[in-house]
Design an enzyme around this catalytic site. Sequence first.
Site, PDB file in Angstrom:
ATOM      1  N   GLY A  69       0.802  -1.223   0.000  1.00 62.19           N
ATOM      2  CA  GLY A  69       0.000   0.000   0.000  1.00 62.19           C
ATOM      3  C   GLY A  69       0.828   1.262   0.000  1.00 62.19           C
ATOM      4  N   GLY A  70       0.305   2.257   0.603  1.00 65.07           N
ATOM      5  CA  GLY A  70       0.897   3.587   0.685  1.00 65.07           C
ATOM      6  C   GLY A  70      -0.185   4.518   1.186  1.00 65.07           C
ATOM      7  N   THR A 100      -3.261  -2.976  -0.890  1.00 63.07           N
ATOM      8  CA  THR A 100      -4.341  -1.979  -0.879  1.00 63.07           C
ATOM      9  C   THR A 100      -4.443  -1.238  -2.205  1.00 63.07           C
ATOM     10  OG1 THR A 100      -3.326  -1.508   1.259  1.00 63.07           O
ATOM     11  CG2 THR A 100      -5.365  -0.357   0.748  1.00 63.07           C
ATOM     12  N   TYR A 131      -7.415  -6.288  -3.737  1.00 65.53           N
ATOM     13  CA  TYR A 131      -8.185  -5.931  -2.538  1.00 65.53           C
ATOM     14  C   TYR A 131      -9.623  -5.623  -2.903  1.00 65.53           C
ATOM     15  CZ  TYR A 131      -6.002  -4.495   1.938  1.00 65.53           C
ATOM     16  OH  TYR A 131      -5.483  -4.427   3.184  1.00 65.53           O
ATOM     17  N   HIS A 196      -8.008 -11.073   2.771  1.00 66.03           N
ATOM     18  CA  HIS A 196      -7.561 -10.118   3.794  1.00 66.03           C
ATOM     19  C   HIS A 196      -8.754  -9.862   4.709  1.00 66.03           C
ATOM     20  CE1 HIS A 196      -6.152  -6.030   5.204  1.00 66.03           C
ATOM     21  NE2 HIS A 196      -7.451  -5.863   5.263  1.00 66.03           N
ATOM     22  N   HIS A 225      -4.413 -12.443   8.358  1.00 67.10           N
ATOM     23  CA  HIS A 225      -4.436 -11.429   9.438  1.00 67.10           C
ATOM     24  C   HIS A 225      -5.321 -11.915  10.590  1.00 67.10           C
ATOM     25  CE1 HIS A 225      -2.629  -9.105   6.312  1.00 67.10           C
ATOM     26  NE2 HIS A 225      -3.741  -8.710   5.736  1.00 67.10           N
ATOM     27  N   ARG A 228      -5.123 -10.465  14.192  1.00 70.78           N
ATOM     28  CA  ARG A 228      -5.462  -9.064  14.429  1.00 70.78           C
ATOM     29  C   ARG A 228      -5.992  -8.864  15.855  1.00 70.78           C
ATOM     30  NH1 ARG A 228      -5.983  -5.300  10.647  1.00 70.78           N
ATOM     31  NH2 ARG A 228      -6.118  -6.618   8.813  1.00 70.78           N
ATOM     32  N   ASP A 286       3.495 -11.024   5.038  1.00 79.22           N
ATOM     33  CA  ASP A 286       2.921  -9.749   4.579  1.00 79.22           C
ATOM     34  C   ASP A 286       4.068  -8.797   4.213  1.00 79.22           C
ATOM     35  OD1 ASP A 286       0.726  -8.293   3.825  1.00 79.22           O
ATOM     36  OD2 ASP A 286       0.201  -7.606   5.831  1.00 79.22           O
TER      37      ASP A 286
HETATM   38 ZN    ZN Z   1      -3.848  -7.624   3.993  1.00 79.31          ZN
END
Ligand code: ZN
Length: 397
Positions: A69-70, A100, A131, A196, A225, A228, A286
Amino acid sequence: MLTLIKNAHVFAPEDVGYQDILICDGRIAAIGSAISLSSIGVNVTLIDANGMIALPGFVDPLAHITGGGGEGGFHTRTPEMELTEAILYGVTTLVAGLGTDATTRSLPDLLAKAHALDHEGVSVYCYTGSYEFPVKTVLSSVREDILLIDKFIGVGEVAIADHRGSHPSMHELARLASDARVGGMLAGKRGIVFLHVGEGREKLDLIRQVIQNYPVPVTQFYPTHMNRSVELLRNGYDLAKNGVVLDVTASTTPELVSQGELTAAHALATALEDGLDFKQISFSSDGNASLPDFDKHGNLVGLQVGRVSSLYSAFVSAVLDYNISLPVAAHAVSTNAARYLGLKRKGRLVPNYDADIVLMESKTLKVEHVWSRGRHVVAQGQAMALPTFQAAKETRR
Ligand code: ZN
Protein backbone atom coordinates in the site's frame (compact mmCIF):
# COMPACT_ATOMS: atom_id res chain seq x y z
CA MET A 1 26.25 -31.81 -9.79
CA LEU A 2 25.61 -33.48 -6.46
CA THR A 3 25.55 -32.05 -2.95
CA LEU A 4 25.67 -34.24 0.13
CA ILE A 5 24.68 -32.73 3.48
CA LYS A 6 26.17 -34.92 6.20
CA ASN A 7 24.70 -35.59 9.60
CA ALA A 8 22.01 -32.94 10.00
CA HIS A 9 19.24 -33.29 12.56
CA VAL A 10 16.40 -33.44 10.05
CA PHE A 11 12.92 -32.05 10.69
CA ALA A 12 10.98 -33.12 7.60
CA PRO A 13 9.02 -31.38 9.36
CA GLU A 14 8.67 -34.49 11.58
CA ASP A 15 11.77 -35.25 13.62
CA VAL A 16 13.51 -38.04 11.66
CA GLY A 17 16.79 -37.89 13.58
CA TYR A 18 20.32 -37.50 12.24
CA GLN A 19 20.43 -38.06 8.50
CA ASP A 20 22.35 -37.25 5.34
CA ILE A 21 20.55 -35.46 2.52
CA LEU A 22 21.59 -35.95 -1.11
CA ILE A 23 20.68 -33.18 -3.57
CA CYS A 24 20.72 -33.92 -7.29
CA ASP A 25 19.43 -31.75 -10.12
CA GLY A 26 17.35 -29.45 -7.93
CA ARG A 27 15.57 -32.23 -6.05
CA ILE A 28 16.14 -34.22 -2.90
CA ALA A 29 17.47 -37.51 -4.27
CA ALA A 30 17.78 -39.39 -0.98
CA ILE A 31 17.65 -39.00 2.80
CA GLY A 32 19.32 -41.68 4.87
CA SER A 33 21.95 -42.43 7.43
CA ALA A 34 25.55 -42.62 6.20
CA ILE A 35 25.00 -42.05 2.47
CA SER A 36 28.34 -42.59 0.72
CA LEU A 37 29.16 -41.81 -2.89
CA SER A 38 32.94 -42.09 -2.77
CA SER A 39 33.01 -45.41 -4.62
CA ILE A 40 31.16 -44.28 -7.76
CA GLY A 41 33.67 -41.63 -8.83
CA VAL A 42 31.42 -38.58 -9.14
CA ASN A 43 32.12 -35.08 -7.92
CA VAL A 44 30.18 -34.33 -4.77
CA THR A 45 30.07 -31.12 -2.73
CA LEU A 46 30.13 -32.16 0.92
CA ILE A 47 28.53 -30.06 3.66
CA ASP A 48 29.25 -30.91 7.27
CA ALA A 49 25.99 -30.27 9.15
CA ASN A 50 27.19 -31.28 12.60
CA GLY A 51 25.36 -29.19 15.21
CA MET A 52 22.77 -28.08 12.70
CA ILE A 53 19.12 -28.76 12.08
CA ALA A 54 17.64 -29.11 8.59
CA LEU A 55 14.17 -27.80 7.83
CA PRO A 56 12.11 -27.46 4.66
CA GLY A 57 12.56 -24.02 3.07
CA PHE A 58 10.01 -21.55 4.40
CA VAL A 59 6.86 -21.05 2.33
CA ASP A 60 5.37 -17.56 2.60
CA PRO A 61 1.71 -17.52 1.51
CA LEU A 62 1.57 -13.71 1.26
CA ALA A 63 4.32 -11.31 0.25
CA HIS A 64 3.89 -8.03 -1.60
CA ILE A 65 6.96 -8.38 -3.81
CA THR A 66 6.17 -5.21 -5.76
CA GLY A 67 5.25 -3.31 -2.60
CA GLY A 68 1.82 -3.15 -0.99
CA GLY A 69 0.00 0.00 0.00
CA GLY A 70 0.90 3.59 0.68
CA GLU A 71 -1.94 4.85 2.83
CA GLY A 72 -0.11 8.08 3.70
CA GLY A 73 0.24 9.42 0.15
CA PHE A 74 2.55 8.68 -2.78
CA HIS A 75 5.77 9.10 -0.80
CA THR A 76 4.65 6.24 1.47
CA ARG A 77 4.28 3.65 -1.33
CA THR A 78 6.21 0.70 0.06
CA PRO A 79 9.27 -0.53 -1.90
CA GLU A 80 9.78 -3.75 -3.89
CA MET A 81 11.23 -6.80 -2.18
CA GLU A 82 14.76 -7.89 -3.02
CA LEU A 83 15.91 -11.51 -3.27
CA THR A 84 18.24 -11.37 -0.25
CA GLU A 85 15.38 -10.24 2.02
CA ALA A 86 13.94 -13.74 1.54
CA ILE A 87 16.86 -16.14 1.19
CA LEU A 88 18.93 -14.85 4.12
CA TYR A 89 15.98 -15.79 6.35
CA GLY A 90 15.30 -19.22 4.88
CA VAL A 91 12.33 -18.22 2.70
CA THR A 92 12.54 -20.15 -0.59
CA THR A 93 8.90 -20.00 -1.78
CA LEU A 94 6.65 -16.95 -1.88
CA VAL A 95 3.12 -16.33 -3.03
CA ALA A 96 2.79 -12.75 -4.22
CA GLY A 97 -0.24 -10.51 -4.35
CA LEU A 98 -1.16 -6.88 -4.82
CA GLY A 99 -2.10 -4.93 -1.69
CA THR A 100 -4.34 -1.98 -0.88
CA ASP A 101 -3.24 -0.21 -4.04
CA ALA A 102 -4.16 -2.06 -7.26
CA THR A 103 -4.34 1.18 -9.24
CA THR A 104 -0.74 2.41 -9.37
CA ARG A 105 0.46 -1.20 -8.98
CA SER A 106 -0.57 -3.84 -11.47
CA LEU A 107 -0.80 -7.58 -12.03
CA PRO A 108 1.54 -7.50 -15.09
CA ASP A 109 4.16 -5.81 -12.89
CA LEU A 110 3.58 -8.47 -10.21
CA LEU A 111 4.05 -11.29 -12.75
CA ALA A 112 7.23 -9.69 -14.12
CA LYS A 113 8.72 -9.32 -10.63
CA ALA A 114 7.74 -12.92 -9.81
CA HIS A 115 9.60 -14.17 -12.89
CA ALA A 116 12.60 -12.02 -11.95
CA LEU A 117 12.79 -13.44 -8.41
CA ASP A 118 12.32 -16.95 -9.80
CA HIS A 119 15.30 -16.37 -12.08
CA GLU A 120 17.39 -14.93 -9.25
CA GLY A 121 16.83 -17.89 -6.93
CA VAL A 122 13.44 -18.45 -5.20
CA SER A 123 10.13 -20.05 -6.25
CA VAL A 124 7.34 -17.52 -6.69
CA TYR A 125 3.63 -18.05 -7.32
CA CYS A 126 1.00 -15.30 -7.58
CA TYR A 127 -2.57 -14.43 -6.78
CA THR A 128 -4.57 -12.69 -9.45
CA GLY A 129 -7.19 -10.17 -8.32
CA SER A 130 -7.02 -7.31 -5.87
CA TYR A 131 -8.18 -5.93 -2.54
CA GLU A 132 -11.06 -4.24 -4.27
CA PHE A 133 -14.09 -5.79 -5.90
CA PRO A 134 -14.71 -6.36 -8.81
CA VAL A 135 -11.18 -7.73 -8.76
CA LYS A 136 -8.47 -6.78 -11.24
CA THR A 137 -7.43 -9.44 -13.77
CA VAL A 138 -4.91 -9.79 -16.61
CA LEU A 139 -7.21 -11.67 -19.00
CA SER A 140 -10.98 -11.33 -18.96
CA SER A 141 -11.70 -13.19 -15.70
CA VAL A 142 -10.23 -14.81 -12.60
CA ARG A 143 -11.06 -18.17 -14.16
CA GLU A 144 -9.03 -17.40 -17.29
CA ASP A 145 -6.12 -15.99 -15.31
CA ILE A 146 -5.79 -19.09 -13.12
CA LEU A 147 -6.39 -21.46 -16.01
CA LEU A 148 -4.09 -19.87 -18.57
CA ILE A 149 -1.31 -18.10 -16.65
CA ASP A 150 1.08 -20.51 -14.96
CA LYS A 151 2.04 -18.35 -12.00
CA PHE A 152 -1.52 -17.71 -10.80
CA ILE A 153 -2.65 -20.31 -8.25
CA GLY A 154 -5.62 -18.42 -6.84
CA VAL A 155 -7.13 -15.01 -6.25
CA GLY A 156 -6.21 -12.59 -3.45
CA GLU A 157 -5.81 -10.81 -1.27
CA VAL A 158 -9.45 -9.80 -1.53
CA ALA A 159 -10.49 -7.61 1.41
CA ILE A 160 -13.47 -8.43 3.62
CA ALA A 161 -14.53 -6.71 6.85
CA ASP A 162 -12.22 -3.76 6.13
CA HIS A 163 -12.82 -0.05 5.61
CA ARG A 164 -10.35 -0.17 2.69
CA GLY A 165 -12.18 -3.03 0.92
CA SER A 166 -15.18 -2.91 -1.45
CA HIS A 167 -17.54 -4.92 0.77
CA PRO A 168 -18.40 -7.69 -1.72
CA SER A 169 -21.82 -9.24 -1.21
CA MET A 170 -22.36 -12.89 -0.32
CA HIS A 171 -23.35 -13.58 -3.91
CA GLU A 172 -20.28 -11.81 -5.31
CA LEU A 173 -17.90 -13.71 -3.05
CA ALA A 174 -19.60 -17.03 -3.91
CA ARG A 175 -19.23 -16.32 -7.62
CA LEU A 176 -15.58 -15.32 -7.18
CA ALA A 177 -14.87 -18.55 -5.24
CA SER A 178 -16.51 -20.71 -7.91
CA ASP A 179 -14.63 -18.91 -10.67
CA ALA A 180 -11.32 -19.49 -8.89
CA ARG A 181 -12.26 -23.07 -8.11
CA VAL A 182 -13.13 -23.99 -11.69
CA GLY A 183 -10.08 -22.19 -13.13
CA GLY A 184 -7.98 -24.13 -10.62
CA MET A 185 -9.62 -27.49 -11.34
CA LEU A 186 -9.12 -27.18 -15.08
CA ALA A 187 -5.46 -26.25 -14.63
CA GLY A 188 -4.67 -28.74 -11.85
CA LYS A 189 -4.21 -25.96 -9.29
CA ARG A 190 -5.83 -25.14 -6.00
CA GLY A 191 -7.74 -22.01 -7.11
CA ILE A 192 -7.71 -20.67 -3.55
CA VAL A 193 -9.44 -17.44 -2.48
CA PHE A 194 -6.97 -15.66 -0.20
CA LEU A 195 -8.86 -13.19 1.98
CA HIS A 196 -7.56 -10.12 3.79
CA VAL A 197 -9.70 -9.92 6.95
CA GLY A 198 -9.93 -6.41 8.39
CA GLU A 199 -11.07 -5.01 11.72
CA GLY A 200 -14.78 -5.01 10.86
CA ARG A 201 -17.18 -6.38 13.46
CA GLU A 202 -18.58 -8.87 10.94
CA LYS A 203 -15.28 -10.79 11.04
CA LEU A 204 -15.69 -14.04 9.02
CA ASP A 205 -19.49 -13.91 8.72
CA LEU A 206 -19.36 -13.42 4.95
CA ILE A 207 -17.54 -16.76 4.52
CA ARG A 208 -20.16 -18.49 6.66
CA GLN A 209 -22.98 -16.95 4.63
CA VAL A 210 -21.39 -18.15 1.39
CA ILE A 211 -20.94 -21.75 2.54
CA GLN A 212 -24.44 -21.88 4.04
CA ASN A 213 -26.15 -20.58 0.91
CA TYR A 214 -24.01 -21.85 -1.97
CA PRO A 215 -22.36 -25.17 -2.81
CA VAL A 216 -18.87 -23.70 -2.26
CA PRO A 217 -16.53 -25.80 -0.08
CA VAL A 218 -15.23 -23.85 2.91
CA THR A 219 -11.69 -24.99 2.07
CA GLN A 220 -11.80 -22.72 -0.98
CA PHE A 221 -11.03 -19.86 1.44
CA TYR A 222 -7.76 -18.92 3.11
CA PRO A 223 -8.23 -16.00 5.53
CA THR A 224 -5.21 -13.96 6.65
CA HIS A 225 -4.44 -11.43 9.44
CA MET A 226 -6.28 -13.78 11.82
CA ASN A 227 -4.00 -12.58 14.66
CA ARG A 228 -5.46 -9.06 14.43
CA SER A 229 -7.14 -9.83 17.77
CA VAL A 230 -7.70 -12.88 19.94
CA GLU A 231 -11.44 -12.56 19.17
CA LEU A 232 -10.82 -12.80 15.43
CA LEU A 233 -8.47 -15.76 15.86
CA ARG A 234 -11.06 -17.65 17.90
CA ASN A 235 -13.78 -16.62 15.45
CA GLY A 236 -11.99 -18.80 12.89
CA TYR A 237 -11.84 -22.02 14.92
CA ASP A 238 -15.12 -23.46 13.57
CA LEU A 239 -13.82 -22.98 10.02
CA ALA A 240 -10.45 -24.49 10.94
CA LYS A 241 -12.20 -27.56 12.35
CA ASN A 242 -13.74 -27.99 8.89
CA GLY A 243 -10.36 -27.93 7.17
CA VAL A 244 -9.57 -24.22 6.66
CA VAL A 245 -6.03 -23.11 7.42
CA LEU A 246 -6.01 -19.83 9.35
CA ASP A 247 -3.16 -17.58 8.33
CA VAL A 248 -1.55 -15.22 10.84
CA THR A 249 0.66 -12.28 9.91
CA ALA A 250 4.25 -12.23 11.13
CA SER A 251 4.99 -8.55 10.37
CA THR A 252 3.71 -6.38 13.18
CA THR A 253 4.58 -3.25 15.15
CA PRO A 254 4.58 -2.45 18.89
CA GLU A 255 1.68 -0.04 18.21
CA LEU A 256 -0.45 -2.80 16.64
CA VAL A 257 0.40 -5.20 19.49
CA SER A 258 -0.58 -2.55 22.06
CA GLN A 259 -3.97 -2.31 20.30
CA GLY A 260 -4.59 -6.03 20.76
CA GLU A 261 -2.85 -7.72 17.83
CA LEU A 262 -1.14 -10.98 18.78
CA THR A 263 2.32 -11.70 17.40
CA ALA A 264 2.28 -14.72 15.08
CA ALA A 265 4.11 -16.85 17.66
CA HIS A 266 1.69 -15.78 20.41
CA ALA A 267 -1.27 -16.57 18.13
CA LEU A 268 0.10 -20.06 17.43
CA ALA A 269 0.65 -20.67 21.15
CA THR A 270 -2.89 -19.44 21.91
CA ALA A 271 -4.47 -21.65 19.24
CA LEU A 272 -2.54 -24.70 20.48
CA GLU A 273 -3.61 -23.98 24.07
CA ASP A 274 -7.20 -23.71 22.83
CA GLY A 275 -6.84 -27.21 21.36
CA LEU A 276 -6.66 -26.29 17.67
CA ASP A 277 -4.82 -28.76 15.42
CA PHE A 278 -1.36 -27.37 14.57
CA LYS A 279 -1.95 -28.27 10.93
CA GLN A 280 -4.61 -25.54 10.68
CA ILE A 281 -2.38 -22.49 11.30
CA SER A 282 0.13 -20.90 8.93
CA PHE A 283 2.33 -17.80 9.12
CA SER A 284 2.74 -15.32 6.28
CA SER A 285 5.11 -12.37 6.30
CA ASP A 286 2.92 -9.75 4.58
CA GLY A 287 6.37 -8.61 3.43
CA ASN A 288 6.62 -5.13 1.89
CA ALA A 289 3.02 -4.38 2.80
CA SER A 290 2.30 -1.11 4.50
CA LEU A 291 1.42 -1.54 8.16
CA PRO A 292 -0.79 1.47 8.74
CA ASP A 293 -1.92 2.50 12.19
CA PHE A 294 -5.37 4.14 12.24
CA ASP A 295 -6.96 5.83 15.26
CA LYS A 296 -10.53 5.07 16.29
CA HIS A 297 -11.86 7.68 13.85
CA GLY A 298 -10.09 6.02 10.92
CA ASN A 299 -7.32 8.66 10.69
CA LEU A 300 -3.87 7.44 9.74
CA VAL A 301 -1.48 8.03 12.65
CA GLY A 302 1.51 5.88 11.63
CA LEU A 303 2.83 3.71 8.83
CA GLN A 304 5.53 1.04 8.71
CA VAL A 305 6.66 -1.61 6.23
CA GLY A 306 6.24 -5.40 6.56
CA ARG A 307 9.31 -7.59 6.12
CA VAL A 308 9.66 -11.07 4.65
CA SER A 309 12.25 -11.74 7.38
CA SER A 310 9.42 -11.55 9.94
CA LEU A 311 8.53 -15.13 8.98
CA TYR A 312 11.89 -16.25 10.35
CA SER A 313 11.65 -14.04 13.47
CA ALA A 314 8.20 -15.47 14.20
CA PHE A 315 9.54 -19.01 13.83
CA VAL A 316 12.41 -18.27 16.24
CA SER A 317 10.04 -16.64 18.72
CA ALA A 318 7.64 -19.60 18.56
CA VAL A 319 10.47 -22.02 19.39
CA LEU A 320 12.53 -19.98 21.86
CA ASP A 321 9.91 -17.74 23.55
CA TYR A 322 6.87 -20.04 23.50
CA ASN A 323 8.60 -23.45 23.65
CA ILE A 324 6.73 -24.68 20.60
CA SER A 325 8.38 -27.80 19.17
CA LEU A 326 10.42 -27.54 15.97
CA PRO A 327 8.07 -29.82 13.98
CA VAL A 328 5.02 -27.74 14.94
CA ALA A 329 6.78 -24.42 14.21
CA ALA A 330 8.03 -25.80 10.87
CA HIS A 331 4.46 -26.73 9.93
CA ALA A 332 3.47 -23.09 10.55
CA VAL A 333 6.20 -21.55 8.37
CA SER A 334 6.33 -24.12 5.59
CA THR A 335 4.35 -27.35 5.48
CA ASN A 336 0.81 -26.12 6.19
CA ALA A 337 0.83 -23.36 3.58
CA ALA A 338 2.42 -25.61 0.94
CA ARG A 339 -0.18 -28.33 1.54
CA TYR A 340 -3.18 -25.99 1.67
CA LEU A 341 -2.08 -24.11 -1.46
CA GLY A 342 -1.43 -27.37 -3.31
CA LEU A 343 2.22 -26.51 -4.01
CA LYS A 344 3.60 -29.77 -5.27
CA ARG A 345 7.08 -30.73 -4.02
CA LYS A 346 7.20 -27.89 -1.45
CA GLY A 347 7.12 -27.82 2.34
CA ARG A 348 8.69 -31.19 3.16
CA LEU A 349 12.12 -32.79 3.20
CA VAL A 350 11.43 -36.07 1.41
CA PRO A 351 12.88 -37.66 -1.72
CA ASN A 352 11.70 -36.19 -5.02
CA TYR A 353 10.59 -32.93 -3.41
CA ASP A 354 12.38 -29.72 -4.43
CA ALA A 355 15.69 -29.30 -2.65
CA ASP A 356 14.51 -26.25 -0.67
CA ILE A 357 16.50 -26.75 2.52
CA VAL A 358 17.46 -24.52 5.45
CA LEU A 359 20.30 -25.46 7.80
CA MET A 360 20.26 -23.63 11.13
CA GLU A 361 22.59 -23.67 14.07
CA SER A 362 20.63 -25.93 16.40
CA LYS A 363 20.76 -23.80 19.57
CA THR A 364 20.54 -20.21 18.28
CA LEU A 365 18.53 -21.08 15.14
CA LYS A 366 20.86 -18.83 13.13
CA VAL A 367 20.50 -19.50 9.39
CA GLU A 368 23.78 -20.99 8.11
CA HIS A 369 22.93 -22.51 4.71
CA VAL A 370 19.99 -22.36 2.33
CA TRP A 371 19.35 -24.29 -0.88
CA SER A 372 16.57 -23.24 -3.20
CA ARG A 373 15.66 -25.83 -5.87
CA GLY A 374 19.10 -27.30 -5.24
CA ARG A 375 20.97 -24.04 -5.67
CA HIS A 376 23.20 -23.06 -2.74
CA VAL A 377 21.87 -19.52 -2.19
CA VAL A 378 23.17 -18.92 1.34
CA ALA A 379 26.45 -20.30 2.69
CA GLN A 380 27.85 -19.62 6.18
CA GLY A 381 25.13 -17.00 6.63
CA GLN A 382 26.19 -15.07 3.49
CA ALA A 383 24.07 -14.64 0.36
CA MET A 384 25.55 -16.55 -2.60
CA ALA A 385 22.72 -15.47 -4.91
CA LEU A 386 22.29 -11.72 -5.30
CA PRO A 387 19.70 -9.45 -6.90
CA THR A 388 20.65 -8.98 -10.58
CA PHE A 389 22.07 -5.45 -10.45
CA GLN A 390 23.85 -5.97 -7.17
CA ALA A 391 25.44 -9.10 -8.69
CA ALA A 392 26.64 -7.08 -11.69
CA LYS A 393 28.23 -4.53 -9.34
CA GLU A 394 29.98 -7.24 -7.31
CA THR A 395 31.42 -8.75 -10.51
CA ARG A 396 32.90 -5.46 -11.75
CA ARG A 397 34.87 -4.84 -8.57
ZN1 ZN B 1 -3.85 -7.62 3.99
